[in-house]
Write a protein that holds these residues in place. Structure first.
Motif, PDB file in Angstrom:
ATOM      1  N   UNK A  65     -31.731  -2.986 -51.838  1.00  0.00           N
ATOM      2  CA  UNK A  65     -32.209  -2.659 -50.495  1.00  0.00           C
ATOM      3  C   UNK A  65     -31.410  -3.397 -49.437  1.00  0.00           C
ATOM      4  N   UNK A  66     -31.052  -4.674 -49.724  1.00  0.00           N
ATOM      5  CA  UNK A  66     -30.266  -5.434 -48.760  1.00  0.00           C
ATOM      6  C   UNK A  66     -28.903  -4.836 -48.539  1.00  0.00           C
ATOM      7  N   UNK A  67     -28.227  -4.438 -49.604  1.00  0.00           N
ATOM      8  CA  UNK A  67     -26.920  -3.783 -49.467  1.00  0.00           C
ATOM      9  C   UNK A  67     -27.074  -2.466 -48.722  1.00  0.00           C
ATOM     10  N   UNK A  68     -28.151  -1.735 -49.056  1.00  0.00           N
ATOM     11  CA  UNK A  68     -28.364  -0.440 -48.415  1.00  0.00           C
ATOM     12  C   UNK A  68     -28.572  -0.561 -46.920  1.00  0.00           C
ATOM     13  N   UNK A  69     -29.296  -1.595 -46.489  1.00  0.00           N
ATOM     14  CA  UNK A  69     -29.527  -1.767 -45.053  1.00  0.00           C
ATOM     15  C   UNK A  69     -28.234  -2.031 -44.308  1.00  0.00           C
ATOM     16  N   UNK A  70     -27.299  -2.750 -44.958  1.00  0.00           N
ATOM     17  CA  UNK A  70     -26.011  -3.028 -44.321  1.00  0.00           C
ATOM     18  C   UNK A  70     -25.178  -1.758 -44.204  1.00  0.00           C
ATOM     19  N   UNK A  71     -25.111  -0.991 -45.298  1.00  0.00           N
ATOM     20  CA  UNK A  71     -24.264   0.204 -45.304  1.00  0.00           C
ATOM     21  C   UNK A  71     -24.881   1.375 -44.544  1.00  0.00           C
ATOM     22  N   UNK A  72     -26.201   1.468 -44.577  1.00  0.00           N
ATOM     23  CA  UNK A  72     -26.876   2.613 -43.948  1.00  0.00           C
ATOM     24  C   UNK A  72     -28.194   2.148 -43.348  1.00  0.00           C
ATOM     25  N   UNK A  73     -28.157   1.445 -42.203  1.00  0.00           N
ATOM     26  CA  UNK A  73     -29.366   0.849 -41.647  1.00  0.00           C
ATOM     27  C   UNK A  73     -30.441   1.851 -41.253  1.00  0.00           C
ATOM     28  N   UNK A  74     -30.094   3.102 -41.031  1.00  0.00           N
ATOM     29  CA  UNK A  74     -31.091   4.091 -40.628  1.00  0.00           C
ATOM     30  C   UNK A  74     -31.709   4.851 -41.777  1.00  0.00           C
ATOM     31  N   UNK A  75     -31.337   4.484 -42.994  1.00  0.00           N
ATOM     32  CA  UNK A  75     -31.797   5.258 -44.148  1.00  0.00           C
ATOM     33  C   UNK A  75     -33.317   5.220 -44.311  1.00  0.00           C
ATOM     34  N   UNK A  76     -33.903   4.031 -44.191  1.00  0.00           N
ATOM     35  CA  UNK A  76     -35.344   3.904 -44.362  1.00  0.00           C
ATOM     36  C   UNK A  76     -36.113   4.751 -43.378  1.00  0.00           C
ATOM     37  N   UNK A  77     -35.665   4.758 -42.129  1.00  0.00           N
ATOM     38  CA  UNK A  77     -36.332   5.563 -41.106  1.00  0.00           C
ATOM     39  C   UNK A  77     -36.192   7.041 -41.409  1.00  0.00           C
ATOM     40  N   UNK A  78     -35.007   7.480 -41.801  1.00  0.00           N
ATOM     41  CA  UNK A  78     -34.815   8.905 -42.111  1.00  0.00           C
ATOM     42  C   UNK A  78     -35.714   9.352 -43.253  1.00  0.00           C
ATOM     43  N   UNK A  79     -35.811   8.508 -44.276  1.00  0.00           N
ATOM     44  CA  UNK A  79     -36.654   8.865 -45.405  1.00  0.00           C
ATOM     45  C   UNK A  79     -38.125   8.925 -44.999  1.00  0.00           C
ATOM     46  N   UNK A  80     -38.552   7.965 -44.172  1.00  0.00           N
ATOM     47  CA  UNK A  80     -39.943   7.965 -43.706  1.00  0.00           C
ATOM     48  C   UNK A  80     -40.231   9.195 -42.848  1.00  0.00           C
ATOM     49  N   UNK A  81     -39.288   9.559 -41.984  1.00  0.00           N
ATOM     50  CA  UNK A  81     -39.464  10.752 -41.144  1.00  0.00           C
ATOM     51  C   UNK A  81     -39.504  12.020 -41.987  1.00  0.00           C
ATOM     52  N   UNK A  82     -38.691  12.060 -43.049  1.00  0.00           N
ATOM     53  CA  UNK A  82     -38.701  13.228 -43.921  1.00  0.00           C
ATOM     54  C   UNK A  82     -40.042  13.372 -44.642  1.00  0.00           C
ATOM     55  N   UNK A  83     -40.581  12.249 -45.122  1.00  0.00           N
ATOM     56  CA  UNK A  83     -41.883  12.297 -45.792  1.00  0.00           C
ATOM     57  C   UNK A  83     -42.978  12.724 -44.821  1.00  0.00           C
ATOM     58  N   UNK A  84     -42.895  12.240 -43.572  1.00  0.00           N
ATOM     59  CA  UNK A  84     -43.890  12.613 -42.573  1.00  0.00           C
ATOM     60  C   UNK A  84     -43.817  14.097 -42.242  1.00  0.00           C
ATOM     61  N   UNK A  85     -42.603  14.626 -42.138  1.00  0.00           N
ATOM     62  CA  UNK A  85     -42.445  16.052 -41.835  1.00  0.00           C
ATOM     63  C   UNK A  85     -43.036  16.914 -42.954  1.00  0.00           C
ATOM     64  N   UNK A  86     -42.924  16.448 -44.195  1.00  0.00           N
ATOM     65  CA  UNK A  86     -43.450  17.197 -45.334  1.00  0.00           C
ATOM     66  C   UNK A  86     -44.960  17.048 -45.463  1.00  0.00           C
TER      67      UNK A  86
END
Length: 248
Positions: A65-86
């Motif tokens: 998760x730490x590496x992911x936040x550095x490489x793609x800091x918006x990933x968590x938000x995008x995933x949360x928004x996708x789950x909310x849309x569904x």
């Protein structure tokens, strides 16, 4: 011969990672990283995308998760928004609201928290606290106090050190010094860590109560110096503030 074999092997792994990224719907930037930064790109891809699926341990997930936040800091938000849309559940709304708060989008977090406070969830203390935190991030201090007063009235048995701290800070920010001192005095006795006590001492010092403030600053430094190593690391900010204030 060995170099040639190694080169072919690495090329094969590189292609396999790129194909895996494409087939499994990973963000497209991974393919560019894998192809144009071969060794580091493959290692990052394995750490962020592959390991969490193979190793479910907490430490592995945290490292990835730490590496992911550095490489793609918006990933968590995008995933949360996708789950909310569904599935627009209260839990998914809260997840997006928390992600908004974490990325400095407090106004949007406020709107989502307000949506959750309806029906059976109208007086849910965790949701009310979430809205108060979002108000605090927006510096809407009067609304923080109002929301937390409403929370307390609806849930008299509910206690939150975090909520109590932003309540006291909101009173202080509005210039309600006596009320803020009263809340800090109650809070510093049970708040985990030294932040509440340090803020209390700072406000006492500001209002001319220098002797009491100095006593608290000394206690803060002593508690942190005698505590375990992780505490000294986690409380470094408040230790530095208290030490400077005590020396002045």
């Amino acid at each position: 011969m060995s170099l040639s074999f190694s080169g072919l092997f690495l090329l094969g792994v590189q292609i396999a990672c790129a194909v895996h990224a494409g087939k499994t719907g990973r963000p497209f930037f991974w393919i560019y990283i894998i192809l144009f930064v071969p060794m580091l790109g493959m290692l990052a891809y394995v750490a962020v995308e592959i390991l969490p699926e193979l190793v479910r341990g907490r430490a592995a997930r945290r490292a990835a998760s730490g590496v992911g936040r550095v490489l793609d800091p918006g990933r968590g938000l995008r995933e949360a928004e996708r789950r909310l849309a569904m599935t627009p559940t209260v839990g998914n709304k809260v997840a997006v609201a928390e992600a908004y708060l974490a990325t400095g989008r407090a106004a949007e977090a406020i709107a989502l928290f307000r949506e959750t406070l309806e029906g059976v969830h109208e007086t849910d203390p965790s949701l009310m606290l979430g809205l108060a935190r979002a108000y605090f991030a927006e510096r809407r201090y009067a609304e923080v106090v109002e929301m937390l007063d409403t929370l307390k009235a609806a849930n008299p048995e509910y206690h939150s050190p975090e909520g109590h701290l932003i309540y006291a800070r909101s009173l202080e920010e509005q210039g309600k010094t006596e009320a803020a001192l009263h809340e800090y005095a109650a809070l510093e006795r049970y708040y985990p860590g030294q932040e509440a006590r340090c803020r209390y001492a700072l406000l006492l010092d500001k209002t001319g109560e220098h002797r009491e403030a100095a006593r608290l600053f000394h206690e803060i430094c002593e508690a942190i110096e005698l505590g375990p190593r992780h505490q000294r690391r986690d409380q470094r900010e408040w230790y530095d503030i208290a030490r400077r204030a005590a020396a002045s």
